[in-house]
Every structure is written in structure tokens, then in C-alpha cells.
Scaffold this active site. Structure first.
Site, PDB file in Angstrom:
ATOM      1  CG  HIS A   1      -7.918  38.841  34.158  1.00 54.16           C
ATOM      2  ND1 HIS A   1      -7.832  39.136  32.846  1.00 54.16           N
ATOM      3  CD2 HIS A   1      -6.331  38.681  34.392  1.00 54.16           C
ATOM      4  CE1 HIS A   1      -7.129  38.735  32.008  1.00 54.16           C
ATOM      5  NE2 HIS A   1      -6.143  38.240  33.156  1.00 54.16           N
TER       6      HIS A   1
ATOM      7  CE1 TYR B   1      -4.563  33.850  34.789  1.00 47.56           C
ATOM      8  CE2 TYR B   1      -5.160  35.535  36.163  1.00 47.56           C
ATOM      9  CZ  TYR B   1      -4.061  35.084  34.799  1.00 47.56           C
ATOM     10  OH  TYR B   1      -4.025  36.324  34.553  1.00 47.56           O
TER      11      TYR B   1
ATOM     12  CG  HIS C   1      -6.720  38.584  23.620  1.00 45.87           C
ATOM     13  ND1 HIS C   1      -4.972  37.973  23.919  1.00 45.87           N
ATOM     14  CD2 HIS C   1      -6.805  38.966  24.944  1.00 45.87           C
ATOM     15  CE1 HIS C   1      -4.845  37.486  24.764  1.00 45.87           C
ATOM     16  NE2 HIS C   1      -5.886  37.996  26.153  1.00 45.87           N
ATOM     17  CG  PHE C   2     -12.071  36.942  24.413  1.00 48.89           C
ATOM     18  CD1 PHE C   2     -12.710  35.981  24.073  1.00 48.89           C
ATOM     19  CD2 PHE C   2     -11.871  38.533  23.965  1.00 48.89           C
ATOM     20  CE1 PHE C   2     -14.008  36.391  23.856  1.00 48.89           C
ATOM     21  CE2 PHE C   2     -13.968  38.618  23.792  1.00 48.89           C
ATOM     22  CZ  PHE C   2     -14.496  37.503  23.949  1.00 48.89           C
ATOM     23  CG  HIS C   3     -13.328  33.848  20.133  1.00 46.00           C
ATOM     24  ND1 HIS C   3     -13.258  35.226  20.657  1.00 46.00           N
ATOM     25  CD2 HIS C   3     -14.185  33.691  20.231  1.00 46.00           C
ATOM     26  CE1 HIS C   3     -14.853  35.696  20.769  1.00 46.00           C
ATOM     27  NE2 HIS C   3     -15.299  34.337  20.018  1.00 46.00           N
TER      28      HIS C   3
ATOM     29  NE  ARG D   1     -15.175  43.276  22.460  1.00 50.88           N
ATOM     30  CZ  ARG D   1     -14.685  42.807  23.620  1.00 50.88           C
ATOM     31  NH1 ARG D   1     -13.958  43.236  24.021  1.00 50.88           N
ATOM     32  NH2 ARG D   1     -15.316  41.262  24.414  1.00 50.88           N
ATOM     33  NE  ARG D   2     -18.944  44.003  23.898  1.00 52.91           N
ATOM     34  CZ  ARG D   2     -18.071  44.524  24.914  1.00 52.91           C
ATOM     35  NH1 ARG D   2     -17.528  46.193  24.787  1.00 52.91           N
ATOM     36  NH2 ARG D   2     -17.200  43.457  26.003  1.00 52.91           N
TER      37      ARG D   2
END
Lengths: 539, 174
Positions: free
Chosen positions: A217, A221, A368-370, A431-432
Site C-alpha cells: 500500500h 503514496y 479502481h486502481f486504473h 480480474r486475472r
């Protein structure tokens, strides 16, 4: 004014970053096409998973690390008004990272390292891949050391003055990255390397996953801080006003540093090897770190509003139309904040302790993370590229109009691609997977969304190619322009800030305490309970 | 340190929002007892076939109900399926799944439900849930486990309670 040697160093780093970016977009395009099952001759799980692995490593490790290093060297030199401390060390770091990238690329492209982005033991990659990835990280530590040394030396030479905000953010990131990368470094050195080299036969999967979660995680950042640096330091000035609050900006960076580190467990919500109490604790931490992001949203939007009102915008929302939308940095900031808003809501669902079960490992997650990474973060990297390339090359930006087209297309492509992913995730698509083979009526509902993904992928690939083209044209065929000293951006004036907002010592001790509290027992448990390690299974 | 009055207000709003979210989760976790699967229990994945619990003839829906009246289902995840590949359970009754991997990392998810857990080799994954509606549900592997990962799925049939009968032996499901 930064010297020629620093310009060269920054450019080399940034070119590796954006080269990797363009290449990774080609892989991404292939993946959406393969996944749809429309073109029969490209269907191949082996190629698909090799491609997914390469795409993830190029975007998440290569693009980010090299861009952050290049931008960091630029920032250090421009804001502190000093040449880079120990240039040979900086080039050594660059060389080690690049060498590592090449080493890792060989097994990746040969399909001998299809272990995806998070390494997935006990599925095993060729040892070269782990060695290469480790070297990439080790090279980046040279950069961290240089950033920290330069900050400390500057503070000694300028007692009582506050570190310029861009450099303060960069130093925060260097410290954050040293803490962050320790988890994956421990995993690589003590678990993955001995095991992939055949020195030990088994691997403790629970421990490996926990160590990776340590990195998994906060690394976000590490990627995000340069984007926030752009939002705080470049955007207000580009919009025609100034930063709303310098002190709160520093506080936001420090909150990210302190609370961003000890919260990686939410990636393990669905894992059996950690107890509910620890997951709950990390959940609270995860929500706490939303505060600096909410703070950033306020400060940046407040700065934009001041600019819009100065330009004659009236009423509650009139200032939005009055903003200079044709300035690439301002446009990028607006689009970035929009994607952050959408992606942020998705992130709150993921972070929710129990609700996560509905979307865990479904297509929702890459959606989400894209939005957050490939959208919010990368679009600011792109804008930073436009901002610093002219300074690094001494030439005017090739075409502002094309730059605007490029930023808009990146935003539109990302929206077209991520919306279907969110829907597919709610419809339960994992997803995969490389294609759909389930004999279930449920999968019929997935089909239409696959087509939208292809359209999004095409727009994004075109946008990425256009980006590299603009940078290339600027550097090679651009019109020479006098580089100006941009003091307001590089080293803005600040009133003296309180000492605790200008030093990292106390914060490092606080992080140490929080890390021991949040990871001490979860890691130690693997040494005091009886575990059974699976053997290597090949990739 | 100087904080603008607007900023201060926004900080309160932000903190309030975060507190509200955490409080909602705290409520469901502590009062309603809703937790993610977090059953720290180790097992030797290499010898599942010899174990008490995950031997071939012990898999599937268990003949005996648990003490609290819930139905227990034991599954082994392995490339490429969840074994037994098909089983039948009652609707509106608490189901407790116990899963172990015999090889690599897997994940199991039943779409449109909250039945989801990682299946990590070396550990037993335990998850309890209820399926309100009868129907056929796929169990999909949602963690990359090898080149046949796309094909890894099994079938669960949920039937109305009155039509369901506990099997007489484990591992011999339709």
C-alpha cells in the site's frame, strides 16, 4: 537554474520512465483485446499472463521509479539551487536500476516470470526476475540517499529557513520509499531469492504475502507524492493564483508519510493467515490516511477557486469556467481531481472491512486502481513532463494544442475503460483471467462490457504514443527557448514554519512505533506458530 | 501554525466523514459480528490427502450438521477446480465452508454473494455465509494459479430448504 549535468541525469531517468510507459500501453492494449476473445489467433493464456506481468512491472515499478528519480533530481537542484550532491552516485543508482530492469525483462518477455505484479509464491519465477526487481529497488535507494543528504546539508547551511515545499515533498517521498521498500526487500532477500536459486526448497507463503502487503500500500503514496507536488506547487501558479496554504500542504505530506506506512493489511482482508483484529486495526489506519487526501482536495480546489475568481468568475460555480482550461497543467489538475473523486469512492468500498468481500479480486479492483494510479497520478506525471521538458532541453514545448488533445484523450480513454470494469466487478468477473471459459449463464451478462474496454484501450494507446511523440519533437526539433527561472514554482517563498513541519526525525520514530505496533505480531506469528511451507511449483 | 477558518471547517467535515465510515464498519463488525475470513489455522498442504479432514472421502457437504445447526462444506482447491466439483446446499441456512489448497495460491468467489476468500497453501480458509435464493452458482477462482486458471470453476446448487437432504456420507455429492 539547474546545471547541464543535472538536466542530463533527469532526462535519462525520465526517458526510461516514459519509454516503459509507452511500451506498457502496447501490452495493455493487447490484454483488453485478448480478454474479449474477439480475435481468435491472439488467444493464449501463456502470452496473456506474460503480458499482464510485464505491463504491471513496467507501469508500477519502472515508469514510477525512474520518473520519481528524474523529477526528484530536477526538484532538488532547482529548488535548493545546488548541483546534485555526488553525481557519480546518482549515475550508479541509475545504472543499477536500469540493469535490474533489463535483467527482469528477459525472463518476463520469455514467459519465465509470469507471476504477475505481486510475485505470487509458491508460483515461482526464474531467479533472474527476482534479482532484477531487487536491483531496480536497490538503485532507487541511491536516489533516496542523495535526496536526504541534500536536504540535510541545505538545512545546515540555512538555519531557521524552511525547506522549499517541492523539496520537502521529495524528501518525504525518499524517506517514505526507504520504509516502504523494506518489506518487499526482506521478502526478496530472505524468501524469494534463496528459494528461486534452489538454496532452499520451500517458501512460507503467509510470511511472503504479509511482507509484500507491507510494501503494497505505501508504494501507492510513493507514486502519488510527485503528483501531489504538482498539484501543490505547479497548479496554483499555472492557474494564476497562489497556494492556499503552505503549512497544511506540509502537514498533508507528513500525514501521508506517517499514516500511509502501517496500513498495508487491507490487501490481505480475504487472506486466512492474519486474524480479524489486525485487519480491523489496519482498516482504521486506511481510513485515517484518507484525511490528507481530503485536505489536498480542499487546498488545491481552493487555490483554483482563487484563480478563477481573480479571472472574473462569478457565482458559486462561475469560477470553474473562468479557469485557464487551455493550460496543460491546469487541465491535468481538473481531470486528475475528477478521476480521484470517482476512484476515491471505489477505494472506500475496497477499504471497507467486510464490504471488500463483494469486490475482492474482481474486475472492480483494476477499475479502481486504473482510475487512481493510471488516471489521477499518471496524468499529473504527464503534465509534469510537459512542464519540465522545456526546462531540461532549453526548448519550447512542441505543441500546446497537441498536449491538450493528449491529456483529454487520456482522461476519456480512462473513463471508457474503467467504467465497464467497475460494472464487471459487480457482476462478479474475476480480474486475472485471460478469457471466459465458465459454463455459466452469468457470463453472458459480461459480454457487452468487454467491447467498451477495447475502445478505451485504443484511445489510451493512441494518447500514450502522442505523448512520447510530443516529448520527442520538443527535444529533437523544438525551437530553442530561453529557460526561465521559475522561482514561484521551484522554490516558493514561505514564512518560517514550525520546526516539527520542517524536520523528519520525530516522524521517523513515530513511524517506527506504528510499524512495530501494526506488523510486529503479524510477522512474528510465522516464527512462533507451526507453519507448513509449500514447495516450489514453477510458474 | 496558521489554519484558515475555511480549512478548519473542512478538516472537521473530513474527520467527521472518516469517523462516520469507521463507526459504520465498527457497528457491523462488533455488533453484528461481520468479519472477513480470518481463521488463522495451519495445515500441511502437501499431505491433504492423508489428513483427517481433507481426505478424499471426507470432502463435500458433511452428513452431520454443526452444533449450531449450520451446514459444513469441505473443499480442496487445486489446479484447476474446487473439489468436489459439484455440491448441493440448502437456501436460507448458515453454511460454513472450510477450504484448503493442495498446491498453489487460489481464491474463491461466488459472484453476487459475499462468499469470497483466498485459499493460501499452508492454511485452512474458513468462511460462514447464507445464500438467500435457490439457483445454480459458480465458484470461480479469482487468483492467478497457473495457465489453466481461466478454466478453474466448480458448481454449487442452492435448493429450497424443504427439498434439501443432508448427504449420508461426505465426498459423494451429485
Amino acid at each position: 537554474m539547474i546545471d547541464a549535468a543535472t538536466k542530463k541525469l533527469s532526462l535519462f531517468n525520465a526517458w526510461v520512465a516514459f519509454g516503459a510507459f509507452a511500451l506498457a500501453c502496447v501490452f495493455g492494449m493487447y490484454q483488453v483485446l485478448e480478454r474479449s476473445g474477439l480475435v481468435s489467433f491472439i488467444q493464449s493464456p501463456a502470452v496473456y499472463f506474460a503480458s499482464v506481468s510485464t505491463h504491471g512491472v513496467l507501469m508500477g515499478f519502472v515508469l514510477t521509479t525512474f520518473f520519481i528519480m528524474g523529477f526528484g533530481y530536477y526538484t532538488a537542484s532547482a529548488s535548493l539551487k545546488e548541483p546534485i550532491w555526488n553525481m557519480p552516485l546518482a549515475w550508479a543508482g541509475f545504472g543499477i536500476s536500469l540493469g535490474g530492469t533489463v535483467l527482469a525483462a528477459i525472463p518476463l518477455l520469455l514467459g519465465k516470470a509470469s507471476v504477475l505484479y505481486t510475485f505470487y509464491p509458491p508460483v515461482q519465477a526464474n531467479a533472474l526476475f527476482y534479482i532484477g526487481a531487487t536491483l531496480l529497488v536497490v538503485g532507487s535507494w541511491f536516489w533516496c540517499a542523495i535526496m536526504i543528504v541534500m536536504t540535510v546539508r541545505w538545512k545546515k547551511a540555512h538555519p531557521g529557513e524552511s525547506v522549499p515545499l517541492p523539496m520537502f515533498a521529495t524528501a518525504t517521498n525518499a524517506i517514505l520509499w526507504l520504509w516502504t521498500s523494506a518489506g518487499v526487500a526482506l521478502e526478496a532477500v530472505f524468501l524469494l531469492l534463496p528459494w528461486s536459486l534452489g538454496l532452499v526448497e520451500t517458501i512460507d507463503v503467509g510470511l511472503a504475502r504479509t511482507l509484500f502487503a507491507w510494501t503494497l500500500h505505501p508504494i501507492v503514496y510513493f507514486w502519488l507524492i510527485p503528483a501531489y507536488t504538482a498539484l501543490y506547487c505547479y497548479v496554483p501558479q499555472a492557474a494564476g493564483s497562489k497556494l492556499f496554504s503552505d503549512e497544511l500542504a506540509r502537514l498533508a505530506f507528513l500525514l501521508i508519510l506517517v499514516f500511509g506506512l502501517p496500513i498495508g493489511f487491507h490487501h490481505l482482508y480475504m487472506d486466512p493467515e492474519q486474524a480479524a483484529g489486525w485487519k480491523f486495526l489496519h482498516m482504521v489506519g486506511t481510513f485515517a490516511v484518507a484525511v490528507p487526501t481530503l485536505l489536498t482536495g480542499f487546498t488545491v480546489i481552493a487555490s483554483l477557486e482563487m484563480a478563477g475568481r481573480k479571472a472574473g468568475g462569478k457565482g458559486l460555480f462561475g469560477w470553474i469556467g473562468a479557469l485557464p482550461w487551455k493550460n496543460p497543467m491546469v487541465l491535468a489538475a481538473i481531470l486528475s481531481l475528477l478521476m480521484l473523486l470517482l476512484g476515491g469512492f471505489g477505494g472506500i468500498v475496497n477499504a471497507s472491512y467486510a464490504m471488500n468481500a463483494m469486490v475482492h479480486n474482481t474486475a472492480w479492483v483494476p477499475g479502481h486502481f486504473h482510475l487512481i494510479f493510471a488516471g489521477t497520478t499518471i496524468i499529473m506525471y504527464l503534465a509534469l513532463g510537459y512542464a519540465i521538458w522545456p526546462k531540461l532541453c532549453g526548448k519550447a514545448l512542441f505543441s500546446k494544442e497537441l498536449a491538450l488533445v493528449q491529456l483529454w484523450s487520456w482522461f476519456i480513454g480512462m473513463v471508457i475503460m474503467t467504467t465497464p470494469w467497475h460494472v464487471l466487478g459487480l457482476l462478479g468477473q474475476p480480474r486475472r483471467i485471460s478469457s471466459v471459459h465458465y459454463n455459466s449463464v452469468l457470463t453472458l451478462a459480461w459480454d457487452p462490457y468487454e467491447l467498451a474496454m477495447i475502445l478505451g484501450g485504443l484511445v489510451l494507446l493512441a494518447s500514450a504514443c502522442l505523448y512520447v511523440y510530443i516529448l520527442y519533437k520538443t527535444q529533437v526539433e523544438g525551437v530553442a527557448a530561453e529557460a526561465t527561472d521559475d522561482r514561484a514554482v521551484d522554490a516558493p517563498d514561505t514564512a518560517a514554519v514550525p520546526p516539527w513541519l520542517n524536520s523528519f526525525t520525530v516522524w521517523n520514530y513515530l513511524i517506527l512505533a506504528l510499524m512495530v505496533l501494526s506488523y510486529g505480531i503479524p510477522i512474528a506469528q510465522f516464527f512462533f506458530m507451526k507453519t507448513y511451507d509449500p514447495t516450489a511449483w514453477g510458474y | 501554525m496558521h489554519i484558515d477558518i475555511l480549512e478548519r471547517k473542512w478538516l472537521y467535515v473530513a474527520l467527521g466523514m472518516v469517523a462516520l465510515f469507521v463507526a459504520a464498519i465498527f457497528f457491523t463488525a462488533v455488533v453484528r459480528g461481520i468479519h472477513p475470513p480470518s481463521h488463522v489455522e495451519t495445515i500441511d498442504s502437501a499431505s491433504l490427502h492423508l489428513s483427517e479432514e481433507f481426505a478424499e472421502d471426507k470432502l463435500g457437504v458433511q452428513p452431520e450438521l454443526l452444533a449450531d445447526g449450520s451446514v459444513q462444506v469441505r473443499l480442496v482447491a487445486g489446479r484447476y477446480g474446487f473439489y468436489p466439483r459439484e455440491f448441493e446446499i440448502p437456501a436460507q441456512k448458515t453454511i460454513r465452508f472450510r477450504l484448503a489448497s493442495m498446491d498453489v495460491l487460489h481464491g474463491v468467489h461466488i459472484p453476487m454473494t459475499n462468499m469470497s476468500t483466498m485459499v493460501v497453501p499452508g492454511f485452512v480458509s474458513e468462511i460462514t455465509t447464507v445464500f438467500p435464493k435457490p439457483g445454480e452458482y459458480p465458484l470461480l477462482c479469482n487468483e492467478y494459479c497457473g495457465l489453466g486458471h481461466d478454466h478453474m470453476w466448480s458448481k454449487m446448487t442452492v435448493v429450497a430448504q424443504e427439498n434439501w437432504h443432508a448427504p449420508t456420507t461426505g465426498g459423494k455429492q451429485p
